[in-house]
Design an enzyme around this catalytic site. Sequence first.
Site, PDB file in Angstrom:
ATOM      1  CG  ASN A 192      42.019  42.365  48.802  1.00  0.00           C
ATOM      2  OD1 ASN A 192      42.406  42.980  49.807  1.00  0.00           O
ATOM      3  ND2 ASN A 192      41.770  42.968  47.642  1.00  0.00           N
TER       4      ASN A 192
ATOM      5  CE  LYS B 183      37.917  44.057  47.496  1.00  0.00           C
ATOM      6  NZ  LYS B 183      37.404  44.493  46.221  1.00  0.00           N
TER       7      LYS B 183
ATOM      8  CG  HIS C  95      43.375  45.130  44.067  1.00  0.00           C
ATOM      9  ND1 HIS C  95      42.271  45.908  43.792  1.00  0.00           N
ATOM     10  CD2 HIS C  95      42.894  43.909  44.420  1.00  0.00           C
ATOM     11  CE1 HIS C  95      41.171  45.176  43.979  1.00  0.00           C
ATOM     12  NE2 HIS C  95      41.526  43.957  44.351  1.00  0.00           N
TER      13      HIS C  95
ATOM     14  N   GLY D  61      33.827  42.989  43.013  1.00  0.00           N
ATOM     15  CA  GLY D  61      32.872  43.619  43.932  1.00  0.00           C
ATOM     16  C   GLY D  61      31.530  43.924  43.293  1.00  0.00           C
TER      17      GLY D  61
ATOM     18  CB  SER E 139      31.978  38.428  41.906  1.00  0.00           C
ATOM     19  OG  SER E 139      31.876  39.834  41.953  1.00  0.00           O
TER      20      SER E 139
ATOM     21  N   GLY F  76      34.973  40.134  48.873  1.00  0.00           N
ATOM     22  CA  GLY F  76      33.802  40.085  49.758  1.00  0.00           C
ATOM     23  C   GLY F  76      33.602  38.747  50.460  1.00  0.00           C
TER      24      GLY F  76
HETATM   25  C1  PEP Z   1      39.384  41.544  45.042  1.00  0.00           C
HETATM   26  O1  PEP Z   1      39.326  42.329  45.978  1.00  0.00           O
HETATM   27  O2  PEP Z   1      40.466  41.309  44.521  1.00  0.00           O
HETATM   28  C2  PEP Z   1      38.147  40.912  44.590  1.00  0.00           C
HETATM   29  C3  PEP Z   1      38.230  40.042  43.618  1.00  0.00           C
HETATM   30  O3  PEP Z   1      36.978  41.270  45.225  1.00  0.00           O
HETATM   31  P1  PEP Z   1      35.548  40.520  45.106  1.00  0.00           P
HETATM   32  O4  PEP Z   1      35.779  39.066  45.347  1.00  0.00           O
HETATM   33  O5  PEP Z   1      34.715  41.155  46.181  1.00  0.00           O
HETATM   34  O6  PEP Z   1      35.023  40.775  43.735  1.00  0.00           O
END
Ligand code: PEP
Length: 252
Positions: free
Chosen positions: A9, A11, A95, A173, A213, A235
Amino acid sequence: MRIPIIGGNWKMHRGVPKDAKEMLEQLIPLVKDLKNVDIVIIPPFTALSVVEYVKGTNIKIGAQNMYFEEKGAFTGEISPKFLKDIGCEYVILGHSERRDIFKESNELINKKLKKALSIGLKPIVCIGEHLEEREQGKTKDIIKSQFEGTFKGLSKEDINKVVIAYEPIWAIGTGKTATPDQANEVHQYIRELLSSNYDKELSENLRIQYGGSVNPSNASELFEKENIDGGLVGGASLEADSFAKIIKVTQI
Ligand code: PEP
């Protein structure tokens, strides 16, 4: 056997087609020989043209959101039909950033979900609790109410086409990951809900990803848990190298 699914994702990053292509140019050779894993890149709308670029590879493309109508006076919204027609296969719905920042309710997500299914898009539906809710021991209550609200009225045939992403909001995140046991416990609970609302066979076959994460160092301990079928990655999906490392964990 459930085939793991790894979603990236992006974003609101890499939204210029050139930036998206640059990443994919590096990713494609790194993952081209991998089998028994579904790989989905989910860029911003402005970079969805990469559907053409990944044709013939083992990478699929998804959208981050959609509206529940196909056309009309809905300025700023995106039609699921447009997504389908350009070759998008997946769509993320519910989300936590949509739920929290844009105040999307279970009812709205339910409408979007039914529309996505009717159009033939494969929905990745996110559910997950806030930190305070976990600390107050309410995780299961929250998951249950999101499950019931979001999937309301879905037939067994329809829910079979859904991928669920369990994403504890406190882990998104933030660099804080749920421990493999914490995640597995909620995934197990989601399977119980699937079993009681539908049946055991469906609960055993439906894919449930973990998100929050995920990175190349923690992916293997998460993905090796019985109830976790890959991850939705934010990320760490932006760079080809780290995303490929996460995908490769599914091959061990
Ligand atoms: C997400 O955007 O669904 C997500 C899990 O982000 P991250 O891996 O950055 O925590």
